[in-house]
Design a protein around this motif. Structure first.
Motif, mmCIF file in Angstrom:
data_model
loop_
_atom_site.group_PDB
_atom_site.id
_atom_site.type_symbol
_atom_site.label_atom_id
_atom_site.label_comp_id
_atom_site.label_asym_id
_atom_site.label_seq_id
_atom_site.Cartn_x
_atom_site.Cartn_y
_atom_site.Cartn_z
ATOM 1 N N LYS A 25 -14.345 1.396 -38.247
ATOM 2 C CA LYS A 25 -15.383 2.425 -38.202
ATOM 3 C C LYS A 25 -15.835 2.738 -36.761
ATOM 4 O O LYS A 25 -16.298 3.835 -36.481
ATOM 5 N N GLY A 44 -13.764 2.738 -34.181
ATOM 6 C CA GLY A 44 -12.654 3.280 -33.405
ATOM 7 C C GLY A 44 -12.835 4.782 -33.255
ATOM 8 O O GLY A 44 -13.768 5.367 -33.817
ATOM 9 N N PRO A 45 -11.953 5.430 -32.504
ATOM 10 C CA PRO A 45 -12.110 6.866 -32.245
ATOM 11 C C PRO A 45 -12.099 7.726 -33.517
ATOM 12 O O PRO A 45 -12.749 8.772 -33.550
ATOM 13 N N LEU A 46 -11.417 7.292 -34.537
ATOM 14 C CA LEU A 46 -11.347 8.111 -35.757
ATOM 15 C C LEU A 46 -12.384 7.722 -36.798
ATOM 16 O O LEU A 46 -12.493 8.353 -37.836
ATOM 17 N N GLY A 47 -13.117 6.682 -36.546
ATOM 18 C CA GLY A 47 -14.045 6.188 -37.561
ATOM 19 C C GLY A 47 -13.262 5.560 -38.703
ATOM 20 O O GLY A 47 -12.028 5.453 -38.659
ATOM 21 N N GLU A 48 -14.004 5.142 -39.719
ATOM 22 C CA GLU A 48 -13.362 4.466 -40.837
ATOM 23 C C GLU A 48 -12.405 5.431 -41.538
ATOM 24 O O GLU A 48 -12.818 6.481 -42.021
ATOM 25 N N THR A 49 -11.123 5.115 -41.545
ATOM 26 C CA THR A 49 -10.136 6.034 -42.106
ATOM 27 C C THR A 49 -9.041 5.253 -42.816
ATOM 28 O O THR A 49 -8.466 4.331 -42.252
#
Ligand SMILES: [Zn+2]
Ligand SMILES: [Zn+2]
Ligand SMILES: [Zn+2]
Lengths: 131, 820
Positions: B67, B69-74
């Motif tokens: 969550k 990281g750059p992309l958020g939780e994915t």
């Protein structure tokens, strides 16, 4: 003998690869298992979308790669998520389109300018412009 | 809030750190959706990224991004069909926009309808390239992160994956201990990295913690009578005597937590917890417990019998050590790179260290330093890591205080100053305070009620004082709390907020913060970072204990101690045997870091200093005091008045003391009492006399014997301190009587065979030392044999009544030459 030459070349590549990663028997086993998993044919039977559309506001705000600089994905509305208000230098912002349930989500992601993705798109755009 | 448990300053190892190597950058780790474990995108020493190795080995195929990281939780899945198998997922860029989607290779990416639309179908690329995730999706951990991570091999990965099939919660450390019955791994001299260091010490700390827990929890006493009292701070105090008081195994300490339960029927069931404020001593065998605030109101103070007492075991100190080791392994900000490598025993260049040195190495308001002390200060200021050895009486505390003074002046504060025991911290705090630096003494909350000479410097008292000036509201709330014992919920909240603010101001303004090693993990120090750290009495703490202050940012570490005096107390035998009882100081000495030795002693009569100097310090101790200054012309039957050391032969029998595990020797107690009485009659004050006895049984018996049998006023005997060697370390008395107790031919001499303990016992006295014991038994030990011959040579091995001592004609085999 072309066959011999090809085989020797393959062996050579293999050796280089082994040296590069300092491979042990566990690694060889791992690589074999990895290849197997990648080549598995998966049939999910899931329904697929026939068409993947990019909503207008994303399409408009996301810059064309031909003018790629260190840019911002600033036009997106409330659905924009992710943790990237600013792309770090040396990267190009892309938008990753994902889905949560039936809702589209757009996440900004910095991709290094020297990545294969950016390079290929650059080449493609240059070709298009040349035409 | 005041009664709350104390936690630890350290965060636990992040949940999302790579299960293989501990990298925990959120942008560089991925969670396996199947087993919920996290792995990083680094290859380490194998041919695929850790996450890929895991997926392949466990046949798991689905992952999520972090969550933060750059992309958020994915969750990684095919945009079109939702398939989550990362081995078939790839991405496609849009034709005209910088938009990408994830699609599975078959069938979605090859779908005919894509062709006519916005997507560049030919550009499909897999997410995994070269057996790693593409780095814009999951970052490759930085060089720095990787170098500070565990170097796991492919073989270990395979073993760990096998282990998870049996026990999903297994950790890397479990790889190294196949069975629990096996002996723990012995500590090493050098360690590859912080992880190996942690993995060696962690099991030892756990062993010691388990032992401590079992020991404390087994100590339940029923049928205890209680005498209730109220302290000055209006808290209720329970006094009682434990039936087996004096068991040598359990060292009850001030601040320990005990629980009292009412078992009778004259009152409804009640139990309350409190901290020990008095332990058995000369003034009585009673133990005093100050009840915590929340138990004060309901305490059945009208009832005096039928209570049970049990120990409340706290894991705080062990938790802090474990967390400190972990921080050392994973957090590059824990210590400077130099300190990191040096502590692990790696050869590394000294970083440039050129502070602006003071013209005079003495500190304001402290005694002028002698040559070796001044050199020690210079030595410490100009090195990132140094050891200072302070033999008994060489001015270790003044030297340490002077070092701290200059560190604070050169670098600005705060300097962290620690020692394993509260007594040692208090001594040092007092000295540093004299230099005019702003000192804060941080006490464990459980000890805030205890009195000490530096109580006014303690954080909680400084908060009280400062709040009188800066916050009348806080001051009023404090008063209300003191008077009524509690505050309303909203007042309490307000109280805590205001208090935190004042606390922060005090800590931030401090030049020096002093606390025990374990207290350095106190959450109140949370926001502070310390570049310079000095640890005194360093050899008395275990290595993990030392690490608690060290990992608070150390760039400069000064360890002060003496590896020829007592080491740390480790109760669990297997842990001690595996090396937990070796101090960091000793290991660094073995690694070749030469300690700087203070070499002028100011405590002992030269005749008292000679034997320890020869046998423990290669004869290097010089005398800063002369025979004259250490001679008291008193009426005492020294066999050689200019050599105030004597071995008083006593051949009584030893017995097992009441508790069953501790020794006592009645004849010897009578001898000791006669010596004491003689000294008192000669005009020596009781507080100038100390009696060292290694056994708790003898201590209790002796105290009781001299108070009932002594011919002088009982009050005088009260004030003579009778205690173990350990209690006397770091202190001095004018006269010392050493009661050896063991007189049993069959058995060893136990406690007395440790040369470091003997060294401490022999170096406490300034004017005179009387050893009472059975030389026949003791001479079997080489070091004692040497000591006895030393006395024979001085003609001070004596026997008979004190009034007519005569030289003993016992003879002993010549000692073998020995080197310590
Ligand atoms: Zn898994
Ligand atoms: Zn990893
Ligand atoms: Zn699909």
């Amino acid at each position: 003998d072309p066959y011999e030459r090809a085989a020797a070349k393959a062996r050579n590549l293999q050796r280089q690869h082994h040296q590069k990663y300092n491979m042990c028997p566990e690694d060889e086993e791992f690589e074999a298992l990895f290849e197997k998993m990648c080549s598995e044919v998966v049939y999910t039977g899931k329904q697929m979308k026939t068409e993947i559309t990019i909503p207008l506001h994303i399409s408009n705000s996301a810059h064309s790669t031909s003018e790629m600089k260190s840019n911002r994905c600033d036009g997106a509305a409330g659905e924009q998520t992710g943790n990237n208000p600013d792309a770090p230098p040396g990267t190009v912002n892309f938008t990753l389109m994902t889905k949560k349930g039936n809702k589209q989500q757009f996440k900004s992601i910095p991709v290094p300018a020297d990545s294969e993705l950016v390079q290929r798109i650059r080449t493609r755009d240059e070709l298009e412009r040349a035409e | 809030e005041d009664d709350e448990d104390e936690g630890t300053i350290f965060r636990k190892l992040a949940e999302h750190s790579c299960k293989y190597c501990s990298v925990h950058d959120p942008a560089a780790v991925v969670m396996c959706n199947i087993c919920k474990k996290w792995f990083c995108n680094s290859r380490g020493h194998s041919s695929g990224a850790h996450i890929i190795s895991h997926l392949v080995r466990s046949k798991h195929k689905e992952v999520s991004l972090h969550k933060d990281g750059p992309l958020g939780e994915t969750v990684l899945e095919c945009y079109s069909c939702g398939v989550r198998n990362v081995f078939v997922l790839g991405f496609i860029p849009a034709k005209n926009d910088s938009v990408v989607v994830l699609l599975c290779r078959q069938p979605c990416a090859t779908q005919a309808t894509l062709k006519d639309l916005n997507w560049d179908q030919d550009q499909w690329k897999p997410l995994i390239v070269d057996r790693c995730f593409i780095n814009w999706l999951v970052k490759t951990p930085s060089e720095k992160d990787s170098s500070r991570s565990r170097q796991i091999t492919s073989g270990q990965i395979l073993k760990l994956e096998e282990l998870w099939k049996i026990n999903p919660d297994a950790t890397f450390e479990d790889l190294e201990k196949p069975g629990t019955d096996e002996e723990p791994q012995h500590v090493l001299l050098r360690y590859e990295d912080g992880f190996q260091y942690e993995s060696v010490f962690r099991p030892l700390i756990k062993l010691e913690a388990d032992y401590d827990k079992k020991l404390k929890e087994s100590q339940t006493h029923e049928n205890v009578d209680i005498r209730w009292d109220v302290g000055l701070n209006k808290r209720i105090i329970a006094y009682f005597v434990l039936p087996t008081g004096g068991d040598s195994d359990l060292r009850l300490m001030q601040g320990d937590e005990l629980k009292i339960k009412y078992l009778g029927s004259q009152h409804k069931p009640w139990s309350g917890e409190g901290n020990v404020i008095k332990v058995p001593d000369n003034y009585g065998e009673e133990i005093g417990i100050e009840l915590k605030l929340r138990f004060c109101n309901q305490a059945p103070t009208e009832i005096s019998n039928n209570f049970a007492v049990e120990f409340v075991w706290k894991s705080t100190s062990f938790d802090r050590m474990l967390a400190a080791l972990n921080k050392f392994a994973v957090d590059e900000k824990a210590v400077s790179s130099f300190i990191y490598h040096r502590l692990l025993g790696h050869d590394t260049e000294d970083p440039l260290f050129r502070p602006k040195l003071p013209a005079n190495f003495s500190a304001k308001n402290l005694p002028e330093l002698n040559r070796s002390q001044a050199f020690a200060v210079k030595h410490a200021l100009t090195r990132p890591l140094c050891l200072i050895q302070g033999p008994p009486g060489t001015g270790k505390t003044v030297t340490s205080a002077s070092i701290v003074y200059h560190l604070a002046k050169i670098n600005g504060g705060p300097v962290l100053v620690c020692a394993p025991s509260n007594t040692a911290v208090d001594q040092l705090t007092e000295k540093i305070h004299q230099t005019g630096l702003k000192v804060v003494r941080l006490c464990a909350k459980s000890r805030e009620g205890l009195d000490s000479s530096v109580a006014f410097l303690s954080l909680h008292n400084q908060i009280r004082e400062l709040s009188k000036e800066v916050s009348t509201e806080l001051s009023k709330l404090q008063q209300l709390k003191d008077e009524t014992g509690e505050l309303s919920v909203s007042d309490e909240r307000r109280y805590i907020t205001l208090k935190k603010k004042v606390e922060k101001d005090i800590l931030e303004a401090a030049d020096v913060i002093c606390c025990t090693c374990v207290s350095a993990g106190d959450p109140r120090l949370n926001r502070l970072k310390f570049n310079s750290i000095l640890i005194d009495e360093c050899m008395q703490s275990t290595e993990p204990e030392c690490m608690v202050p060290v990992v608070l940012g150390a760039k400069q570490v000064i360890l002060v101690g003496d590896h020829c005096q007592l080491g740390p107390v480790v109760m669990c035998k297997p842990a001690a045997k595996a090396g937990l009882s070796q101090s960091l100081f000793e290991r660094l000495v073995v690694l070749g870091i030469r300690p700087f030795r203070l070499d002028v002693q100011y405590r002992m009569h030269p005749a008292l200093a000679k034997f320890p100097s020869n046998f423990f310090y290669e004869g290097s101790l010089q005398n800063g005091v002369g025979t004259k200054e250490r001679t008291l012309l008193i009426d005492f039957p020294w066999p050689m008045p200019d050599k105030p050391i004597m071995f008083y032969v006593c051949q009584g029998l030893e017995e097992i003391a009441g508790s069953g595990t501790s020794y006592l020797n009645r004849t010897e107690a009578a001898h000791v009492e006669r010596v004491m009485t003689r000294l008192l009659k000669a005009g020596i004050r009781p507080d100038q006399i100390g009696c060292i006895t290694p056994y708790e049984g003898q201590r209790a018996y002796l105290v009781q014997y001299m108070q009932s049998q002594g011919t002088l006023n009982t009050k005088l005997y009260f004030e003579i301190e009778v205690a173990s060697v350990d209690c006397f370390q770091g202190r001095e008395k004018e006269f010392i009587i050493l009661s050896c107790v063991r007189s049993n031919d069959q058995q060893g001499i136990g406690f007395l065979s440790d040369p470091r303990r003997l060294n401490v016992a022999l170096t406490r006295a300034k004017y005179g030392l009387i050893i009472v014991g059975n030389p026949k038994v003791l001479a079997k030990h080489q070091l004692w044999n040497n000591l006895i011959h030393y006395c024979i040579d001085l003609k001070t091995l004596v026997e008979g009544p004190l009034n007519s001592l005569r030289e003993s004609n016992m003879s002993f085999p010549k000692p073998k030459p020995m080197v310590n």
